[in-house]
Design a protein around this motif. Structure first.
Motif, mmCIF file in Angstrom:
data_model
loop_
_atom_site.group_PDB
_atom_site.id
_atom_site.type_symbol
_atom_site.label_atom_id
_atom_site.label_comp_id
_atom_site.label_asym_id
_atom_site.label_seq_id
_atom_site.Cartn_x
_atom_site.Cartn_y
_atom_site.Cartn_z
ATOM 1 N N VAL A 183 0.843 -1.211 0.000
ATOM 2 C CA VAL A 183 0.000 0.000 0.000
ATOM 3 C C VAL A 183 0.873 1.253 0.000
ATOM 4 O O VAL A 183 0.620 2.208 -0.744
ATOM 5 N N ALA A 184 1.928 1.246 0.833
ATOM 6 C CA ALA A 184 2.842 2.395 0.872
ATOM 7 C C ALA A 184 3.500 2.596 -0.491
ATOM 8 O O ALA A 184 3.628 3.737 -0.973
ATOM 9 N N GLY A 185 3.917 1.503 -1.130
ATOM 10 C CA GLY A 185 4.509 1.617 -2.461
ATOM 11 C C GLY A 185 3.531 2.163 -3.473
ATOM 12 O O GLY A 185 3.898 2.970 -4.354
ATOM 13 N N SER A 186 2.275 1.762 -3.370
ATOM 14 C CA SER A 186 1.247 2.268 -4.287
ATOM 15 C C SER A 186 1.017 3.766 -4.078
ATOM 16 O O SER A 186 0.818 4.516 -5.044
ATOM 17 N N LEU A 187 1.034 4.208 -2.830
ATOM 18 C CA LEU A 187 0.870 5.642 -2.557
ATOM 19 C C LEU A 187 2.052 6.445 -3.106
ATOM 20 O O LEU A 187 1.881 7.562 -3.610
ATOM 21 N N LEU A 188 3.258 5.868 -3.020
ATOM 22 C CA LEU A 188 4.421 6.526 -3.622
ATOM 23 C C LEU A 188 4.273 6.587 -5.132
ATOM 24 O O LEU A 188 4.664 7.582 -5.772
ATOM 25 N N ASN A 189 3.697 5.534 -5.718
ATOM 26 C CA ASN A 189 3.421 5.551 -7.154
ATOM 27 C C ASN A 189 2.445 6.661 -7.507
ATOM 28 O O ASN A 189 2.586 7.327 -8.541
ATOM 29 N N LEU A 190 1.443 6.842 -6.658
ATOM 30 C CA LEU A 190 0.502 7.941 -6.889
ATOM 31 C C LEU A 190 1.217 9.291 -6.791
ATOM 32 O O LEU A 190 0.912 10.225 -7.545
ATOM 33 N N GLY A 191 2.153 9.402 -5.839
ATOM 34 C CA GLY A 191 2.940 10.630 -5.753
ATOM 35 C C GLY A 191 3.729 10.879 -7.023
ATOM 36 O O GLY A 191 3.843 12.020 -7.500
ATOM 37 N N TYR A 192 4.288 9.813 -7.595
ATOM 38 C CA TYR A 192 4.989 9.906 -8.887
ATOM 39 C C TYR A 192 4.043 10.449 -9.957
ATOM 40 O O TYR A 192 4.401 11.375 -10.716
ATOM 41 N N ASP A 193 2.841 9.888 -10.025
ATOM 42 C CA ASP A 193 1.875 10.319 -11.044
ATOM 43 C C ASP A 193 1.448 11.764 -10.827
ATOM 44 O O ASP A 193 1.274 12.527 -11.793
ATOM 45 N N VAL A 194 1.268 12.151 -9.572
ATOM 46 C CA VAL A 194 0.866 13.529 -9.282
ATOM 47 C C VAL A 194 1.949 14.509 -9.723
ATOM 48 O O VAL A 194 1.658 15.549 -10.329
ATOM 49 N N CYS A 195 3.211 14.183 -9.420
ATOM 50 C CA CYS A 195 4.314 15.053 -9.835
ATOM 51 C C CYS A 195 4.346 15.203 -11.358
ATOM 52 O O CYS A 195 4.501 16.315 -11.892
ATOM 53 N N LYS A 196 4.215 14.098 -12.045
ATOM 54 C CA LYS A 196 4.201 14.136 -13.510
ATOM 55 C C LYS A 196 3.014 14.946 -14.031
ATOM 56 O O LYS A 196 3.158 15.772 -14.948
ATOM 57 N N ALA A 197 1.836 14.685 -13.459
ATOM 58 C CA ALA A 197 0.629 15.364 -13.927
ATOM 59 C C ALA A 197 0.688 16.870 -13.686
ATOM 60 O O ALA A 197 0.285 17.669 -14.546
ATOM 61 N N VAL A 198 1.197 17.276 -12.533
ATOM 62 C CA VAL A 198 1.313 18.709 -12.231
ATOM 63 C C VAL A 198 2.284 19.379 -13.198
ATOM 64 O O VAL A 198 2.030 20.491 -13.692
ATOM 65 N N ALA A 199 3.389 18.717 -13.489
ATOM 66 C CA ALA A 199 4.367 19.282 -14.426
ATOM 67 C C ALA A 199 3.776 19.415 -15.820
ATOM 68 O O ALA A 199 4.006 20.418 -16.517
ATOM 69 N N VAL A 200 3.003 18.403 -16.245
ATOM 70 C CA VAL A 200 2.360 18.462 -17.566
ATOM 71 C C VAL A 200 1.305 19.564 -17.593
ATOM 72 O O VAL A 200 1.224 20.353 -18.564
#
Length: 302
Positions: A183-200
């Motif tokens: 679950v913690a790894g999945s939340l970190l994955n979501l953080g990765y996606d959020v960073c990418k999405a905000v930059a885009v």
């Protein structure tokens, strides 16, 4: 991010895949074992997406940014494999698991086809090894490709976190700890996606927040893979260690019986040699067989 951040996980995942290969060959019909092997293999391949590797692939093929859709597709396949592994791992009705797995693989298969199609329709004339997402965030078709990839990745992270969180309420001990790590790894994955999405999205608004995509997101992905890898491995390793410990305990408990019988009838009982690298369970079985043989010989003498 330095290339070592990519290649170290590659080495660990490839090593894990190689170590599991003999077991996979012996038990290739086991769906859980197959799923774990696929996840490890795809994880290793995905982390080959280091900028130097991408540059060599583009140069070898002769097409600018050719490596982008394969990397996206491999990441998508890894997401599908992880969700399928979790469905298989949890158990339950075989029919229900089969239907859920087919939907997962079919849906992500369509996503991979769409990613490749959008790349072919788009135009990416400038090679971008680290900031492809943000550089082409406003390019026709490529922007849809980038958004689809982020959405598919985030969806897999949400599904995986939800499955493991609900399951963790029903179990205890090491299995629960492993699920919480996933679950913690999945939340970190979501953080990765959020960073990418905000930059885009910042590029769409005419701003430059590329650092979120190129500097912050990759370490989050690496840490996510580490947490999920430990989470998947921890229950299996714990189960193996527990099984070996019980076998060795049984083996040691047989020692007084064997010593007593051996001292009583040294000439009748044949010696039993336990190999140095024999498994604990095999050692216990060999010792038990020898003790049974000794008991039979003693009974015969009486």
């Amino acid at each position: 991010m330095p290339a070592e951040f990519y290649f170290v996980p590659v080495g660990l995942l490839i090593l894990a895949s190689v170590l599991r290969l003999p077991v996979l060959i012996r038990k290739w019909r086991d769906p859980l074992l197959r799923s774990v092997s696929v996840v490890l293999a795809l994880g290793g391949v995905v982390f080959f997406a280091a900028p130097p590797t991408i540059a060599k692939v583009n140069s070898f093929v002769g097409i600018t940014n050719f490596a982008a859709p394969p990397v996206y597709c491999l990441l998508t396949a890894a997401n599908a494999a992880i969700v399928s592994l979790t469905i298989t791992w949890r158990g339950g009705s075989e029919r229900r698991r089969a239907v859920a797995t087919r939907w997962c693989l079919g849906g992500y298969g369509l996503v991979m086809i769409a990613l490749c199609t959008l790349f072919v329709l788009g135009d990416a004339p400038v090679e971008r090894l680290r900031d492809f997402d943000t550089y082409y965030a406003t390019a026709p078709f490529l922007r849809e490709m980038i958004v689809l990839n982020l959405f598919a990745h985030a969806f897999a992270a949400v599904v995986l976190a939800s499955l493991c969180r609900r399951w963790s309420h029903d179990v205890t001990g090491v299995l629960r700890a492993g699920l919480l790590l996933i679950v913690a790894g999945s939340l970190l994955n979501l953080g990765y996606d959020v960073c990418k999405a905000v930059a885009v999205a910042a590029r769409w608004a005419g701003h430059d927040l590329d650092g979120l995509s190129t500097s912050i997101a990759p370490p989050l992905a690496a840490l996510s893979t580490f947490c999920q890898g430990i989470g998947f491995a921890l229950p299996a390793v714990s189960q193996s260690v527990t099984r070996q410990w019980r076998s060795w305990s049984e083996y040691r408990r047989l020692a007084p019986l064997w010593t007593s019988l051996r001292d009583r009838i040294p000439e009748t009982v044949p010696g039993t040699r336990i190999e140095r690298f024999l498994s604990a369970s095999a050692s216990a079985s060999a010792s038990a067989s020898a003790s049974a043989s000794a008991s039979a010989s003693a009974a015969g003498q009486e």
